[in-house]
Design a protein around this motif. Sequence first.
Motif, PDB file in Angstrom:
ATOM      1  N   ILE A 149       6.687  11.933 -12.920  1.00 53.72           N
ATOM      2  CA  ILE A 149       7.789  10.969 -12.908  1.00 53.72           C
ATOM      3  C   ILE A 149       7.204   9.603 -13.222  1.00 53.72           C
ATOM      4  O   ILE A 149       6.397   9.067 -12.452  1.00 53.72           O
ATOM      5  CB  ILE A 149       8.503  10.978 -11.547  1.00 53.72           C
ATOM      6  N   ARG A 150       7.600   9.009 -14.340  1.00 53.11           N
ATOM      7  CA  ARG A 150       6.972   7.788 -14.836  1.00 53.11           C
ATOM      8  C   ARG A 150       7.575   6.515 -14.250  1.00 53.11           C
ATOM      9  O   ARG A 150       6.952   5.478 -14.292  1.00 53.11           O
ATOM     10  CB  ARG A 150       7.085   7.735 -16.371  1.00 53.11           C
ATOM     11  N   SER A 151       8.799   6.569 -13.775  1.00 55.25           N
ATOM     12  CA  SER A 151       9.464   5.359 -13.299  1.00 55.25           C
ATOM     13  C   SER A 151       8.846   4.905 -11.980  1.00 55.25           C
ATOM     14  O   SER A 151       8.821   5.652 -11.005  1.00 55.25           O
ATOM     15  CB  SER A 151      10.962   5.624 -13.111  1.00 55.25           C
ATOM     16  N   LYS A 152       8.366   3.669 -11.953  1.00 57.06           N
ATOM     17  CA  LYS A 152       7.789   3.125 -10.727  1.00 57.06           C
ATOM     18  C   LYS A 152       8.858   2.653  -9.751  1.00 57.06           C
ATOM     19  O   LYS A 152       8.573   2.496  -8.561  1.00 57.06           O
ATOM     20  CB  LYS A 152       6.849   1.963 -11.067  1.00 57.06           C
ATOM     21  N   ALA A 186      -7.118  10.041 -14.760  1.00 56.40           N
ATOM     22  CA  ALA A 186      -7.498  10.529 -13.429  1.00 56.40           C
ATOM     23  C   ALA A 186      -6.493  10.093 -12.371  1.00 56.40           C
ATOM     24  O   ALA A 186      -6.287  10.804 -11.380  1.00 56.40           O
ATOM     25  CB  ALA A 186      -8.892  10.019 -13.065  1.00 56.40           C
ATOM     26  N   TYR A 187      -5.855   8.963 -12.576  1.00 52.37           N
ATOM     27  CA  TYR A 187      -4.843   8.476 -11.626  1.00 52.37           C
ATOM     28  C   TYR A 187      -3.592   9.341 -11.669  1.00 52.37           C
ATOM     29  O   TYR A 187      -2.963   9.587 -10.627  1.00 52.37           O
ATOM     30  CB  TYR A 187      -4.509   7.032 -11.989  1.00 52.37           C
ATOM     31  N   ARG A 188      -3.226   9.850 -12.859  1.00 55.60           N
ATOM     32  CA  ARG A 188      -1.985  10.606 -13.012  1.00 55.60           C
ATOM     33  C   ARG A 188      -2.130  12.082 -12.688  1.00 55.60           C
ATOM     34  O   ARG A 188      -1.115  12.776 -12.547  1.00 55.60           O
ATOM     35  CB  ARG A 188      -1.459  10.472 -14.454  1.00 55.60           C
ATOM     36  N   VAL A 189      -3.344  12.599 -12.599  1.00 53.91           N
ATOM     37  CA  VAL A 189      -3.567  14.027 -12.378  1.00 53.91           C
ATOM     38  C   VAL A 189      -4.346  14.202 -11.082  1.00 53.91           C
ATOM     39  O   VAL A 189      -5.414  13.606 -10.905  1.00 53.91           O
ATOM     40  CB  VAL A 189      -4.330  14.669 -13.558  1.00 53.91           C
ATOM     41  N   ASN A 190      -3.827  15.034 -10.199  1.00 52.64           N
ATOM     42  CA  ASN A 190      -4.443  15.258  -8.885  1.00 52.64           C
ATOM     43  C   ASN A 190      -5.392  16.447  -8.958  1.00 52.64           C
ATOM     44  O   ASN A 190      -5.166  17.490  -8.347  1.00 52.64           O
ATOM     45  CB  ASN A 190      -3.354  15.502  -7.840  1.00 52.64           C
ATOM     46  N   LEU A 191      -6.471  16.288  -9.727  1.00 52.51           N
ATOM     47  CA  LEU A 191      -7.455  17.357  -9.882  1.00 52.51           C
ATOM     48  C   LEU A 191      -8.857  16.757  -9.906  1.00 52.51           C
ATOM     49  O   LEU A 191      -9.115  15.782 -10.635  1.00 52.51           O
ATOM     50  CB  LEU A 191      -7.217  18.139 -11.177  1.00 52.51           C
ATOM     51  N   GLU A 192      -9.754  17.351  -9.127  1.00 56.47           N
ATOM     52  CA  GLU A 192     -11.141  16.902  -9.143  1.00 56.47           C
ATOM     53  C   GLU A 192     -11.809  17.213 -10.480  1.00 56.47           C
ATOM     54  O   GLU A 192     -12.674  16.466 -10.929  1.00 56.47           O
ATOM     55  CB  GLU A 192     -11.914  17.557  -7.995  1.00 56.47           C
ATOM     56  N   SER A 200       0.826  -1.207   0.000  1.00 57.41           N
ATOM     57  CA  SER A 200       0.000   0.000   0.000  1.00 57.41           C
ATOM     58  C   SER A 200       0.859   1.255   0.000  1.00 57.41           C
ATOM     59  O   SER A 200       0.540   2.255  -0.665  1.00 57.41           O
ATOM     60  CB  SER A 200      -0.919   0.001   1.221  1.00 57.41           C
ATOM     61  N   GLN A 201       1.972   1.217   0.725  1.00 57.33           N
ATOM     62  CA  GLN A 201       2.885   2.355   0.765  1.00 57.33           C
ATOM     63  C   GLN A 201       3.521   2.582  -0.601  1.00 57.33           C
ATOM     64  O   GLN A 201       3.642   3.721  -1.061  1.00 57.33           O
ATOM     65  CB  GLN A 201       3.952   2.107   1.823  1.00 57.33           C
ATOM     66  N   ILE A 202       3.916   1.503  -1.279  1.00 57.04           N
ATOM     67  CA  ILE A 202       4.516   1.626  -2.611  1.00 57.04           C
ATOM     68  C   ILE A 202       3.507   2.195  -3.598  1.00 57.04           C
ATOM     69  O   ILE A 202       3.831   3.080  -4.407  1.00 57.04           O
ATOM     70  CB  ILE A 202       5.038   0.256  -3.080  1.00 57.04           C
ATOM     71  N   LYS A 203       2.263   1.728  -3.547  1.00 59.12           N
ATOM     72  CA  LYS A 203       1.242   2.228  -4.476  1.00 59.12           C
ATOM     73  C   LYS A 203       0.962   3.712  -4.244  1.00 59.12           C
ATOM     74  O   LYS A 203       0.765   4.463  -5.201  1.00 59.12           O
ATOM     75  CB  LYS A 203      -0.045   1.417  -4.300  1.00 59.12           C
ATOM     76  N   GLU A 204       0.948   4.122  -2.991  1.00 60.31           N
ATOM     77  CA  GLU A 204       0.716   5.544  -2.689  1.00 60.31           C
ATOM     78  C   GLU A 204       1.843   6.412  -3.241  1.00 60.31           C
ATOM     79  O   GLU A 204       1.590   7.465  -3.861  1.00 60.31           O
ATOM     80  CB  GLU A 204       0.590   5.728  -1.182  1.00 60.31           C
ATOM     81  N   VAL A 205       3.090   5.992  -3.052  1.00 58.87           N
ATOM     82  CA  VAL A 205       4.224   6.766  -3.553  1.00 58.87           C
ATOM     83  C   VAL A 205       4.247   6.758  -5.078  1.00 58.87           C
ATOM     84  O   VAL A 205       4.569   7.766  -5.713  1.00 58.87           O
ATOM     85  CB  VAL A 205       5.540   6.213  -2.968  1.00 58.87           C
ATOM     86  N   GLN A 206       3.903   5.634  -5.690  1.00 64.82           N
ATOM     87  CA  GLN A 206       3.865   5.560  -7.145  1.00 64.82           C
ATOM     88  C   GLN A 206       2.833   6.519  -7.731  1.00 64.82           C
ATOM     89  O   GLN A 206       3.077   7.160  -8.763  1.00 64.82           O
ATOM     90  CB  GLN A 206       3.563   4.125  -7.589  1.00 64.82           C
ATOM     91  N   ALA A 243      12.967   3.921  -4.141  1.00 64.37           N
ATOM     92  CA  ALA A 243      14.044   4.855  -3.784  1.00 64.37           C
ATOM     93  C   ALA A 243      13.558   5.913  -2.798  1.00 64.37           C
ATOM     94  O   ALA A 243      14.301   6.323  -1.891  1.00 64.37           O
ATOM     95  CB  ALA A 243      14.599   5.510  -5.046  1.00 64.37           C
ATOM     96  N   VAL A 244      12.320   6.363  -2.947  1.00 63.02           N
ATOM     97  CA  VAL A 244      11.765   7.358  -2.023  1.00 63.02           C
ATOM     98  C   VAL A 244      11.628   6.767  -0.619  1.00 63.02           C
ATOM     99  O   VAL A 244      11.995   7.399   0.381  1.00 63.02           O
ATOM    100  CB  VAL A 244      10.409   7.868  -2.549  1.00 63.02           C
ATOM    101  N   ILE A 245      11.115   5.555  -0.535  1.00 60.36           N
ATOM    102  CA  ILE A 245      10.972   4.912   0.771  1.00 60.36           C
ATOM    103  C   ILE A 245      12.349   4.630   1.379  1.00 60.36           C
ATOM    104  O   ILE A 245      12.556   4.792   2.598  1.00 60.36           O
ATOM    105  CB  ILE A 245      10.162   3.616   0.632  1.00 60.36           C
ATOM    106  N   PHE A 246      13.297   4.256   0.537  1.00 61.10           N
ATOM    107  CA  PHE A 246      14.665   4.037   1.017  1.00 61.10           C
ATOM    108  C   PHE A 246      15.274   5.357   1.502  1.00 61.10           C
ATOM    109  O   PHE A 246      16.013   5.387   2.492  1.00 61.10           O
ATOM    110  CB  PHE A 246      15.503   3.438  -0.109  1.00 61.10           C
ATOM    111  N   GLY A 247      14.969   6.462   0.817  1.00 61.64           N
ATOM    112  CA  GLY A 247      15.460   7.769   1.251  1.00 61.64           C
ATOM    113  C   GLY A 247      14.886   8.194   2.585  1.00 61.64           C
ATOM    114  O   GLY A 247      15.581   8.821   3.400  1.00 61.64           O
ATOM    115  N   ARG A 248      13.623   7.854   2.842  1.00 72.58           N
ATOM    116  CA  ARG A 248      13.040   8.160   4.152  1.00 72.58           C
ATOM    117  C   ARG A 248      13.780   7.457   5.280  1.00 72.58           C
ATOM    118  O   ARG A 248      13.855   7.965   6.406  1.00 72.58           O
ATOM    119  CB  ARG A 248      11.569   7.733   4.172  1.00 72.58           C
TER     120      ARG A 248
END
Length: 348
Positions: A119-122, A255-261, A105-111, A127-132
């Motif tokens: 950023i298209r690379s899944k 809709a998944y790629r754009v954060n707009l209602e 679930s954490q990976i899907k949220e960051v993706q 890497a983001v979770i590793f950076g945290r």
Amino acid sequence: MNSTLLLTAFSGSQPGPTLLGVDVVWASTMLVAVGIFAVMVAIYGALTVRDPMAKRVKALNDRREQLKAGITASTAKRRARLVRKNHTADKMRTFLGKLQVLQDSQIKEVQQKLAQAGIRSKDLAVAVIFGRLVLPIVFGGIAALLIYWVDMWPDLTPFKRSGATMAMLILGYKAPDLFIQNKRQKRTDAIRKGLPDALDLLVICAEAGLTVDSAFSRVSKELGRAYPELGEEFALTSIELGFLTERRQAFENLAYRVNLESVKGVVTTMIQTEKYGTPLASALRVLSAEFRNERMMRAEEKAARLPAIMTVPLILFILPVLFIVILGPAACSLSDAMSGGSLGGGKP
């Protein structure tokens, strides 16, 4: 003799007018030099404008090839040869898996956040979770080394030392999320600005008789320079409409790629149009009018906040400069007159 006179003339034996102890000629010369440098930088930036769609078109072509590979590859072995694996991401995933801190679930949220940031690379989600996990250790270690071991700031109290170390730890944990959130917000704002114009163009294409995927492709080309982010999303949607087995999935991906209602509303309209056969042009025209009114209301809200926002810059930057421009020549003349009068009054 002449050379001596010239050196004396240029050595400042006859100083120019001063203002608050600063030579006016020298200060104006420096300001002119800074202005010329700024003009040269502006000219260089205007002459070296790059096409904002070059990298985006390459990324879309790569996406097209990936979709082709997923459709035409008949065996799992062939698919495995076509997909390149990121060995660094695999190592980080293995390390996080051993620590049991990696959740699906954490990976899907960051993706999703990465996709909304453009950023298209899944693999970067790992890497983001590793950076945290790693960056707080790195930042906190550097802060502890400089504060306690090297003692770079000896005047700090123990409370301030602990607070600075904790601040670096928090910054290291939040740094990846802050970077992604910044890119995500900028991209969302850029897409929000161009959405009403894109819907108007979609209405024109629908009334001209173009299909939905052709309309998205045409609009992406027209919006490529004015709104490259929105043009990229529409181009990717057009490609997915041509290759995915379910057209509904292509709209849901948008809709998944754009954060707009508002984009979610457009996607819902497109799905209902595909499912029930309702008129597309009239529905998009209503949505375009609503989004345009919303954009006008946001502009009016910013204009209403402008006087309060400009108060502090006006007091700090504009009014002092205005006083210097108005009173500066009078102060220089008065200073010269008083210095001349004092010199003349000292004579017998």
